[in-house]
Structure formats: structure tokens, C-alpha cells
Design a protein around this motif. Structure first.
Motif, PDB file in Angstrom:
ATOM      1  N   VAL A 198     -20.982 -38.274  35.962  1.00 35.04           N
ATOM      2  CA  VAL A 198     -20.599 -36.932  36.382  1.00 35.04           C
ATOM      3  C   VAL A 198     -21.827 -36.157  36.842  1.00 35.04           C
ATOM      4  N   VAL A 199     -21.591 -35.092  37.639  1.00 35.46           N
ATOM      5  CA  VAL A 199     -22.647 -34.144  37.991  1.00 35.46           C
ATOM      6  C   VAL A 199     -22.964 -33.289  36.763  1.00 35.46           C
ATOM      7  N   ASP A 200     -24.234 -32.898  36.636  1.00 35.72           N
ATOM      8  CA  ASP A 200     -24.638 -32.158  35.447  1.00 35.72           C
ATOM      9  C   ASP A 200     -23.825 -30.888  35.205  1.00 35.72           C
ATOM     10  N   GLN A 201     -23.557 -30.108  36.250  1.00 34.24           N
ATOM     11  CA  GLN A 201     -22.865 -28.835  36.034  1.00 34.24           C
ATOM     12  C   GLN A 201     -21.404 -29.019  35.627  1.00 34.24           C
ATOM     13  N   GLN A 202     -20.756 -30.021  36.166  1.00 34.49           N
ATOM     14  CA  GLN A 202     -19.384 -30.305  35.755  1.00 34.49           C
ATOM     15  C   GLN A 202     -19.337 -30.813  34.316  1.00 34.49           C
ATOM     16  N   ALA A 203     -20.372 -31.551  33.915  1.00 34.87           N
ATOM     17  CA  ALA A 203     -20.458 -31.989  32.522  1.00 34.87           C
ATOM     18  C   ALA A 203     -20.546 -30.793  31.585  1.00 34.87           C
ATOM     19  N   ALA A 204     -21.336 -29.798  31.963  1.00 31.83           N
ATOM     20  CA  ALA A 204     -21.463 -28.594  31.134  1.00 31.83           C
ATOM     21  C   ALA A 204     -20.152 -27.819  31.095  1.00 31.83           C
ATOM     22  N   LEU A 205     -19.447 -27.755  32.219  1.00 33.12           N
ATOM     23  CA  LEU A 205     -18.139 -27.091  32.259  1.00 33.12           C
ATOM     24  C   LEU A 205     -17.180 -27.734  31.259  1.00 33.12           C
ATOM     25  N   LEU A 206     -17.192 -29.056  31.220  1.00 35.76           N
ATOM     26  CA  LEU A 206     -16.327 -29.785  30.295  1.00 35.76           C
ATOM     27  C   LEU A 206     -16.729 -29.520  28.851  1.00 35.76           C
ATOM     28  N   ALA A 207     -18.024 -29.584  28.568  1.00 39.91           N
ATOM     29  CA  ALA A 207     -18.493 -29.370  27.199  1.00 39.91           C
ATOM     30  C   ALA A 207     -18.180 -27.970  26.704  1.00 39.91           C
ATOM     31  N   GLN A 208     -18.113 -27.006  27.609  1.00 35.19           N
ATOM     32  CA  GLN A 208     -17.778 -25.636  27.229  1.00 35.19           C
ATOM     33  C   GLN A 208     -16.267 -25.452  27.029  1.00 35.19           C
ATOM     34  N   ARG A 209     -15.537 -26.561  27.100  1.00 28.04           N
ATOM     35  CA  ARG A 209     -14.073 -26.558  26.911  1.00 28.04           C
ATOM     36  C   ARG A 209     -13.356 -25.681  27.930  1.00 28.04           C
ATOM     37  N   ILE A 210     -13.862 -25.650  29.147  1.00 29.18           N
ATOM     38  CA  ILE A 210     -13.174 -24.949  30.232  1.00 29.18           C
ATOM     39  C   ILE A 210     -12.444 -26.014  31.037  1.00 29.18           C
ATOM     40  N   THR A 211     -11.232 -26.322  30.606  1.00 30.02           N
ATOM     41  CA  THR A 211     -10.473 -27.447  31.162  1.00 30.02           C
ATOM     42  C   THR A 211      -9.225 -26.995  31.910  1.00 30.02           C
ATOM     43  N   GLY A 212      -9.097 -25.698  32.139  1.00 33.06           N
ATOM     44  CA  GLY A 212      -7.951 -25.177  32.882  1.00 33.06           C
ATOM     45  C   GLY A 212      -8.339 -23.926  33.629  1.00 33.06           C
ATOM     46  N   PRO A 213      -7.478 -23.453  34.514  1.00 30.89           N
ATOM     47  CA  PRO A 213      -7.799 -22.301  35.364  1.00 30.89           C
ATOM     48  C   PRO A 213      -8.115 -21.046  34.567  1.00 30.89           C
ATOM     49  N   GLY A 214      -9.042 -20.265  35.108  1.00 35.34           N
ATOM     50  CA  GLY A 214      -9.329 -18.958  34.536  1.00 35.34           C
ATOM     51  C   GLY A 214     -10.654 -18.835  33.825  1.00 35.34           C
ATOM     52  N   GLY A 215     -11.165 -19.931  33.283  1.00 34.96           N
ATOM     53  CA  GLY A 215     -12.432 -19.862  32.556  1.00 34.96           C
ATOM     54  C   GLY A 215     -13.615 -20.137  33.459  1.00 34.96           C
ATOM     55  N   ALA A 216     -14.794 -19.657  33.055  1.00 39.07           N
ATOM     56  CA  ALA A 216     -16.011 -19.882  33.829  1.00 39.07           C
ATOM     57  C   ALA A 216     -17.194 -20.024  32.885  1.00 39.07           C
ATOM     58  N   LYS A 217     -18.188 -20.769  33.340  1.00 35.58           N
ATOM     59  CA  LYS A 217     -19.437 -20.920  32.591  1.00 35.58           C
ATOM     60  C   LYS A 217     -20.599 -20.787  33.556  1.00 35.58           C
ATOM     61  N   CYS A 218     -21.760 -20.449  33.009  1.00 31.14           N
ATOM     62  CA  CYS A 218     -22.985 -20.460  33.798  1.00 31.14           C
ATOM     63  C   CYS A 218     -24.058 -21.176  32.993  1.00 31.14           C
ATOM     64  N   THR A 219     -24.707 -22.129  33.612  1.00 34.11           N
ATOM     65  CA  THR A 219     -25.801 -22.874  32.989  1.00 34.11           C
ATOM     66  C   THR A 219     -27.112 -22.381  33.588  1.00 34.11           C
ATOM     67  N   TYR A 220     -28.044 -21.993  32.718  1.00 35.37           N
ATOM     68  CA  TYR A 220     -29.352 -21.501  33.145  1.00 35.37           C
ATOM     69  C   TYR A 220     -30.375 -22.604  32.926  1.00 35.37           C
ATOM     70  N   GLY A 221     -30.613 -23.391  33.974  1.00 32.74           N
ATOM     71  CA  GLY A 221     -31.612 -24.443  33.931  1.00 32.74           C
ATOM     72  C   GLY A 221     -32.662 -24.178  34.987  1.00 32.74           C
ATOM     73  N   THR A 222     -33.088 -25.233  35.695  1.00 30.88           N
ATOM     74  CA  THR A 222     -34.012 -25.042  36.808  1.00 30.88           C
ATOM     75  C   THR A 222     -33.470 -23.988  37.758  1.00 30.88           C
ATOM     76  N   GLY A 223     -32.180 -24.097  38.059  1.00 31.43           N
ATOM     77  CA  GLY A 223     -31.437 -23.040  38.736  1.00 31.43           C
ATOM     78  C   GLY A 223     -30.376 -22.533  37.778  1.00 31.43           C
ATOM     79  N   ALA A 224     -29.559 -21.599  38.242  1.00 29.16           N
ATOM     80  CA  ALA A 224     -28.420 -21.131  37.447  1.00 29.16           C
ATOM     81  C   ALA A 224     -27.155 -21.441  38.225  1.00 29.16           C
ATOM     82  N   PHE A 225     -26.145 -21.982  37.532  1.00 27.87           N
ATOM     83  CA  PHE A 225     -24.956 -22.486  38.211  1.00 27.87           C
ATOM     84  C   PHE A 225     -23.708 -21.998  37.489  1.00 27.87           C
ATOM     85  N   LEU A 226     -22.886 -21.250  38.219  1.00 32.26           N
ATOM     86  CA  LEU A 226     -21.635 -20.738  37.674  1.00 32.26           C
ATOM     87  C   LEU A 226     -20.483 -21.555  38.227  1.00 32.26           C
TER      88      LEU A 226
END
Length: 479
Positions: A224-252
Motif C-alpha cells: 500500500v501507499v504510506d498515506q492510505q496505510a495511515a488512513l486505514l490505521a486511523q480506522r477511517i474506513t467509510g465516508p465522512g472521516g479524514a486524517k492528516c499525517t505530518y511527515g516529510t510533507g503533510a497529507f490529508l
């Protein structure tokens, strides 16, 4: 299914590996640093051998610490980093062009007339951030030999001999038909890549091969791509939720369900993951420089490292009129102006390191607000809250600034390595198809929740100052 899995997150600045036990959690960790080369003209490259050695080294360290055999391996990757390589020997033929690299702008310029067609086909805007422009540039300027792919396909081949990429990573190329999750003949033709041998697009949780580089044979069952992996780990598995990962860049990333949603607010539409042949989709927005901007301040001597953000920034009450647009590698979503440089304005003789640090935190947080508001427009409703992870979430100053400007709660994940935990969950699914997604995900709870402490009016004024600075940059380039 019993038994630990080895989860490897191959990132821009390093590779983190975890051995994850379903009962006891993380029982082994390993990390190996990676150092991309930042060259004049927006070029960013890395020796592919360094990527591979970091995967093997981090994985070996995690296994040595765990001192237990694992039943599966999962590998997360950077998404848009590409190279050419020999499919017979496995040797790289070029350096890897890192996702931040801008050298393929000439390719994008030539395809400008087809930008909307490509966006409709693939969900992605025409930008050298994505893999296809880099792949075409390599073919035009470096070599016609071997195959040219994203870095994950090369790493998987080195580990197992398989020639595959997962649906989420393929969706970061601008060569994937977004609705069908298959390679698009039209996109390949537009990029001059129609005759390329491309890897098979596979589900994110299935066995693709077996590796022996760590000793005993281990099936590779999660990709998997790193950001999608983080989305899954944050338990955002259905519409409506969002996450942002602050790494080298930031990805919402915001989940949109099982139908690709092509918004008009400047975000990317892409595959979140494909399980059992069924794809889920998400909207994706990017800030190209987050921790890399902090590293830049560190290299200048303003701070000694990320841990100084709170200490130095906390020494002053505000930014003292300083505005920082930290677009040090270009401005990504929703503007898509990779040609822009950063700006630091409002400086005076009374400006100190604390004011610059606070201005950096405001600039990073303001860009994430732009992404969150764009996601809300595309989804038809504002986000209720934002779940966040990544190293910079340890900064109280940055997270409080984020909540203040967003005017929504910011929920900091208690999971320090969300990407690795997400790909570990996919590896577990891939080795035991009888499991449900919810059964393999780590329990989610916030380590901290930051509530807004300023009024909506003050937040609006601060955002207005940032937006005015961005507009000034845009006008300056246009002149």
C-alpha cells in the motif's frame, strides 16, 4: 490467525519496521535513515540501493528485537517515487526520482491540452509530483532500457521476484483508470508509455510472493501507499472521516466510499485500497514540506530540531506580524503551483527565532486548513474533526495552532507509527482472508484532543493574512 507480522514503512527520510503481534502489540522495531539528495532546480533523487538496504536493515533489526518468527510481511511505499531497472538482474538503471522532484515539469507542459482529460480518467491533476511524468522524463532523458516503475515494484521484485504494484500505488501514477482500477491505454498513450511493460495491479491484501532476505521464508501479503496505510490505521474506513499525517510533507485524506468522487476544489481523487477486488476511494490533499521545512529551519540554525518548536515558539506570544508561506518545494493542493517558492514576510529588527517558528507553524496549519475546507466542499459537509498522526504531532504548539485555525477538534492518534500499523493490518488480511477489516486494525483512541482556543473571527483574520501572502506569490509569478 495467530503469529506476528513484519510491517515495513519505506518512507522519504527513512524506513521504519515493526513486528506486530495480534495479542501483545508491537514487539520489535527497527529504523534505518535514508538521505535523498536535494539538488538545484527542484531535483530530489536517491540511490535505489539505499532504499532497498534500508528495508532489509530495518526489517532485520525489528526481527532481531522481537526474537519471534513472523507469518507475513507488509510493505508501504512513498507512492510517486520512480526509477528504471533491469527486470532480469533486478539492478537499478537510474537513480530514483523522489516524489518531490520537479524535473518532469517539461513533460507536463507538453501535455497541458490534455490536462482535463487526464484528470477525468485518472483523478489526478497534471503535475510532476505524480509518477507518470517522471516515468516519461526518464524514458526521454536517461534510458530506454529495462522497465520504469514506482519504487514499490522494484522493492517487491528484489524481495520476491514478483512484478506487481498495488491498486492504491498504481492510482498515484496518472496511468490508472480510476473507475476500473486498471491501467488506462489512453493515459499510457498520452505519456508515450504505451509500449511499456507495467507491473500487474493487485489487491492491497493478498500474497504476491515469498521473501527469504530475512532468513526463513516469509510471504509478502500486504502492499500500500504510506498515506492510505495511515488512513486505514486511523480506522477511517467509510465516508465522512479524514486524517492528516505530518511527515516529510503533510497529507490529508478523506474517505469517499466505493465510488470515485471527482471534486472541483483542487484535491486528488484516488484509490484508498482494493480488497477482494472491490475498491474504496478517497480524496487526497498534499503539503509538500512539513517536517522538511522544520529541518530547513534547523539547518539554518534557527532551532536545533523539531523538539525546539514548542520551546522556541513558546517563548513569544504570537508571530509578531511575521507570515511564512513554507512552500519550499512548491505549492501543492488545492493550488497546484509547484513553480512557487516560499516567502517569509513582515520581518523587523524585533523579529526573533520564536516569531519565525510560530509563523512556520501557522503556515503549515493554514495549508492543512485549505485542504480540510476543500474536502468539506467536495463531500458536501464540513469535517467534524481531524484525526492526525506523524512525528510533528508531538508539537503542542503546532497542534494547538492547527485546532485554532481549523476551528475544529484535532485528535492526535496514540499510534506513533500509523503507516506501519496500517500495512501490518493489510498483511494480516492477506494471509487470512477470513478476517474482517475491523478485526485486524489497532484500537483507535486519541492521545490528546486539541480544541480551538481562539474565536472564529481571529482564526479568519490569521488565515486571511496567510491567503494574502499566497496571493502575493501567485501574482508575483504571473507578472
Amino acid at each position: 490467525m495467530t503469529g506476528p507480522v513484519l510491517a515495513v514503512d519505506q518512507g522519504t527520510s527513512g524506513t521504519k519496521a515493526l513486528v506486530i503481534c495480534p495479542e501483545r502489540g508491537v514487539i520489535g522495531t527497527g529504523f534505518v535513515e535514508v538521505r535523498p539528495r536535494h539538488l538545484p532546480g527542484g531535483l530530489v533523487e536517491v540511490d535505489p540501493r539505499e532504499l532497498y538496504e534500508s528495508v532489509v536493515g530495518a526489517g532485520a533489526r525489528a526481527l532481531a528485537e522481537a526474537r519471534e518468527p513472523v507469518v507475513a510481511l507488509g510493505l508501504a511505499n512513498q507512492g510517486e517515487t520512480v526509477l528504471a531497472w533491469d527486470p532480469v538482474s533486478g539492478e537499478p538503471l537510474t537513480d530514483a526520482l523522489v516524489w518531490q522532484d520537479r524535473r518532469a515539469e517539461s513533460v507536463c507542459a507538453e501535455l497541458g491540452a490534455h490536462a482535463e482529460e487526464l484528470r477525468e480518467l485518472t483523478g489526478l491533476p497534471l503535475d510532476p509530483y505524480f509518477a507518470a511524468p517522471k516515468m516519461a522524463w526518464i524514458r526521454r532523458h536517461l534510458t530506454a532500457d529495462g522497465v520504469v516503475t514506482t519504487s514499490d515494484a522494484w522493492l517487491v521484485h528484489r524481495l520476491t521476484g514478483a512484478f506487481v504494484t498495488d491498486a492504491a500505488t498504481a492510482g498515484r501514477t496518472q496511468l490508472l483508470d480510476l473507475d476500473r482500477a486498471e491501467w488506462s491505454p489512453r493515459a499510457l498513450d498520452l505519456y508515450g508509455l504505451a509500449d511499456e511493460r507495467l507491473p500487474e495491479v493487485v489487491d492491497n491484501a493478498q500474497q504476491v510472493g515469498v521473501t527469504t532476505v530475512f532468513g526463513a521464508p516469509i510471504p509478502l501479503t500486504g502492499l500500500v501507499v504510506d498515506q492510505q496505510a495511515a488512513l486505514l490505521a486511523q480506522r477511517i474506513t467509510g465516508p465522512g472521516g479524514a486524517k492528516c499525517t505530518y511527515g516529510t510533507g503533510a497529507f490529508l485524506l478523506a474517505h469517499t466510499g466505493e465510488r470515485a468522487r471527482r471534486g472541483d476544489a483542487g484535491l486528488v481523487s484516488c484509490v484508498a485500497w482494493r480488497l477482494g477486488g472491490r475498491a474504496s476511494y478517497c480524496l487526497d490533499g498534499q503539503v509538500y514540506t512539513a517536517a522538511s521545512a522544520v529541518r530547513w529551519l534547523t539547518d539554518l540554525g534557527v532551532i536545533k530540531g523539531a523538539a525546539d518548536l514548542d520551546v522556541v515558539g513558546g517563548a513569544v506570544a504570537d508571530s509578531g506580524g511575521v507570515t511564512f508561506v513554507p512552500t519550499l518545494a512548491g505549492l501543492a493542493a488545492p493550488w497546484w503551483r509547484g513553480d512557487l517558492r516560499g516567502s517569509l514576510t513582515g520581518l523587523g529588527l524585533d523579529t526573533g527565532p520564536g516569531h519565525v517558528v510560530r509563523a512556520l507553524c501557522e503556515g503549515l496549519a493554514a495549508q492543512v486548513v485549505e485542504l480540510a475546507e476543500a474536502a468539506g466542499r467536495d463531500l458536501g459537509a464540513p469535517l467534524d474533526a481531524l484525526r492526525v498522526d506523524g512525528g510533528l504531532t508531538r508539537s503542542t504548539l503546532l497542534m494547538q495552532t492547527q485546532a485554532d485555525l481549523l476551528q475544529r477538534p484535532v485528535e492526535v492518534s496514540a499510534l506513533p507509527d500509523a503507516t506501519a500499523l496500517g500495512v501490518g493490518a493489510l498483511a494480516r488480511l492477506g494471509v487470512d482472508a477470513g478476517l474482517d477489516v475491523a478485526e485486524v486494525l489497532p484500537e483507535w483512541k486519541p492521545a490528546a484532543v486539541y480544541e480551538p482556543r481562539v474565536s472564529a473571527e481571529e482564526a479568519g483574520e490569521r488565515l486571511g493574512g496567510f491567503r494574502a501572502a499566497v496571493e502575493g506569490l501567485l501574482r508575483g509569478v504571473e507578472r
